[in-house]
Design an enzyme around this catalytic site. Structure first.
Site, PDB file in Angstrom:
ATOM      1  CG  ASP A 133     -13.987   9.929  23.950  1.00 54.95           C
ATOM      2  OD1 ASP A 133     -14.639   9.101  23.303  1.00 54.95           O
ATOM      3  OD2 ASP A 133     -12.835  10.283  23.638  1.00 54.95           O
ATOM      4  CG  ASP A 140     -11.338   4.949  21.121  1.00 52.40           C
ATOM      5  OD1 ASP A 140     -11.022   4.000  21.848  1.00 52.40           O
ATOM      6  OD2 ASP A 140     -12.084   4.815  20.132  1.00 52.40           O
TER       7      ASP A 140
END
Length: 226
Positions: free
Chosen positions: A20, A22
Site C-alpha cells: 500500500d 499512503d
C-alpha cells in the site's frame, strides 16, 4: 490459517511483494495532503474519518472528497514539486533488497497515479508496477473526475489487482503489506498479509493481523536470516 512462522516463510520465498502507499510507503495520506494544499483540508479529513468507519463505499467516499477538492492538473503538479511525499524510513532499503533477490515489487493504492508514480520513481519501482486511481482533467487543466473503471476505485479493489497479477504472471506466493483494513482484506487472494504501523496504528488491523510490524527493518532482518 497460516501461523506466524509460515507467514515469515512465505515472505522469504515470495514471488512478488505488494505495498500500500499512503501511511505505508509514504508517511502521509495523499488525498488529505492534496485537500490541505487546495484549502479544504479539515472538511476532507472529516469525510476520510467517516469513510474509514465503513459507513460508505470506497467509491462513494472518493467521489465525495474529490468533488470537494476539485484539484486542477496544475495544483497536483505543484503539490508534487512543492510538497513531495515523504518516504517512510527503511522503505528504500527494503525495496532495494527485494529487487536484489529478484522479487518484483508492486504499489497498489487507492491514491492517485501521478503522485504514486512519483513515489515509485524514488524507490526504483517501474511505473508499470503501479496500480492507483487516475484523475481526469479537461483540456484547460480543470478537474473532470476520476477513472471509475479502475479496480482501485472500488471497495475490494486491491484484492482484484492481486488476483490479476497472479493470473498474468503466474505468481504462487504474493505478500501484501499495508496499514489499513483494505490492505488486510486483500488477503486472500494474497497469501500473506503484513500489517504496518510505522506511521499510523489502525486498531482493527493491529488486533487482527497475525504479523504486525512498526518498522521496515524487521522485514530486512527476515531477509538476512535466510
Amino acid at each position: 490459517m497460516a501461523s506466524l512462522l509460515e507467514l515469515k516463510e512465505i515472505f522469504r520465498n515470495a514471488d512478488a511483494v505488494c505495498f500500500d502507499v499512503d501511511s505505508t510507503v509514504i508517511r502521509e495520506e495523499g488525498i488529505d495532503e492534496l485537500a490541505k494544499f487546495c484549502g479544504v483540508g479539515d472538511a476532507v479529513a472529516e469525510m476520510t474519518r467517516r469513510a474509514m468507519g465503513g459507513s460508505v463505499t470506497f467509491k462513494a467516499a472518493l467521489t465525495a472528497r474529490l468533488g470537494l477538492i476539485r484539484p486542477s492538473w496544475e495544483q497536483v503538479q505543484k503539490l508534487i514539486s512543492e510538497h513531495p511525499p515523504q518516504l517512510t524510513p527503511g522503505i528504500r532499503e527494503l525495496v532495494s533488497r527485494l529487487h536484489q533477490r529478484g522479487i518484483p515489487v508492486f504499489l497498489i493504492s487507492g491514491g492517485f497515479q501521478s503522485i504514486v508514480e512519483h513515489v515509485a520513481l524514488q524507490v526504483n519501482i517501474p511505473a508499470a508496477n503501479v496500480f492507483a486511481n487516475r484523475l481526469k482533467f479537461y483540456f484547460n487543466g480543470e478537474y473532470a473526475g476520476f477513472d471509475e473503471t479502475r479496480p482501485t476505485a472500488e471497495s475490494g479493489g486491491k484484492g482484484k489487482v492481486i488476483s490479476h497479477l497472479k493470473e498474468q504472471f503466474h505468481f504462487k506466493k504474493v505478500v501484501m503489506i499495508g496499514d489499513g483494513a483494505t490492505d488486510m482484506e486483500a488477503c486472500p487472494p494474497a497469501d500473506c498479509f503484513i500489517g504496518f504501523g510505522g506511521n499510523v496504528i489502525r486498531k482493527q488491523v493491529k488486533e487482527k493481523a497475525k504479523w504486525y510490524i512498526t518498522h521496515f527493518d524487521e522485514l530486512l532482518k527476515e531477509l538476512e536470516e535466510r
